[in-house]
Design an enzyme around this catalytic site. Sequence first.
Site, PDB file in Angstrom:
ATOM      1  N   THR A  29     -54.449  19.003  78.757  1.00 56.61           N
ATOM      2  CA  THR A  29     -53.086  18.962  78.222  1.00 56.61           C
ATOM      3  C   THR A  29     -52.253  17.930  78.976  1.00 56.61           C
ATOM      4  O   THR A  29     -52.175  17.964  80.203  1.00 56.61           O
ATOM      5  CB  THR A  29     -52.422  20.351  78.341  1.00 56.61           C
ATOM      6  OG1 THR A  29     -53.263  21.297  77.694  1.00 56.61           O
ATOM      7  CG2 THR A  29     -51.054  20.351  77.693  1.00 56.61           C
ATOM      8  N   CYS A  43     -51.362  26.998  81.562  1.00 55.90           N
ATOM      9  CA  CYS A  43     -50.861  26.413  80.306  1.00 55.90           C
ATOM     10  C   CYS A  43     -49.362  26.631  80.114  1.00 55.90           C
ATOM     11  O   CYS A  43     -48.568  25.730  80.306  1.00 55.90           O
ATOM     12  CB  CYS A  43     -51.614  27.002  79.112  1.00 55.90           C
ATOM     13  SG  CYS A  43     -53.287  26.359  78.942  1.00 55.90           S
TER      14      CYS A  43
END
Length: 432
Positions: free
Chosen positions: A121, A261
């Site tokens: 990410t 995350c």
Amino acid sequence: MTGHGELKIAIIGLGYVGLPLAVEFGKKTSVVGFDIYQKRIHELSQGRDHTLEVAPEQLQQSLHLKFTANIEDLKDCNFFIVTVPTPIDQVNRPDLTPLRKASETIGRVLKKGDIVVYESTVYPGATEEICVPVLEQFSGLKFNQDFFAGYSPERINPGDKVNTLTKIKKITSGSTTEVAKIVDDVYASIITAGTHKAPSIKVAEAAKVIENTQRDLNIALVNELSVIFDRIGIDTVEVLEAAGSKWNFLPFRPGLVGGHCIGVDPYYLTHKAEEVGYNPQVILAGRRINDNMARYVARNTIKLMLKNGIDVPRAKVGVLGITFKENCPDIRNSKVADLIKEFGLWGAQVVVMDPWADAEEVKHEYGVELGLINAEHPVDSLVVAVGHSEFRALSAKELRSYVRGESPVLADVKSLFDRAEMIEQGFTVFRL
């Protein structure tokens, strides 16, 4: 890959994301699973996975998968997938060191026609602005002429045995139209849920980072509501259950937002926003609320302990759970660590028990020794921080046996237990 036919995949990074991917691809085609940690390679070669994402029988079924820490073993590969972590530093700025190092490693073995796909990410633009120049520098090859890139964000949910890799729709993208098609086809060969081909790498990067930002903001809202409702004197869970009777009310619950995350990715987006001259308001407000919830829980627990006549500096506080989520051994960016630190500042002795966490890892990461909390090893007050099934199974009576004294405090962070039952057992209850 575009220049030479047979697919040979290399997965760089064998953690929660990389290993399931390597195992699935390894059932169909030649895969080299690469990790810089020799201990991890040894463990996987022995058929064990301490993250519990992949069962031993799944490792055995992956017949074409080889594990290595040797860069030489990557030379025959032509399709590289990077699944290294993308953390933040102490001031919440993106730390792209693992990504750069992985790109250096690939750059040393990159050949004409090869494709490098990133799953880590990042903020929109990072693949082409940060990673590609490193690949060019270390390979001496030219981007979109000699080698190509793609981006396919990971959507692994650690500990989830229902929504597994192949059952989650996969976003794919490539640096040219032809490469985007190749990348999409490669992933489509293992993803039964199907793929979504994004029009560009930047769109795919942005899609991933807003998935987690949206969740973060929704949780921040209910966390803020829980603070307000506590001051009003009403129970947040009861309010949410009442509101949830409407068909379109979103079922978010308050809690500690940690992990690799949701607690991290919004900072990647805000970093890029500031870089292009925009000062984000809503995203950072949500982050501030969620980052402060562990301190809020600890301080409310301490207030109730003092009110109940418990001498906090001489007290023993039990904390159930240190992983960032339930039924999962992942301790990365666990906000429970902030909770423990806050109790420590007040002089309380903290005992942490977690049947899922690795004691060595917890000691290394947070300097915390895991201990025992039970009828033989009681504490003065208790915080149930993580919703592991072992904790959910405890009865009110069992939980009461874990604490001594006349008026212990129970901080039920995940609202696992019936408030009335706990009060009946003599607890003063605080919950988000």
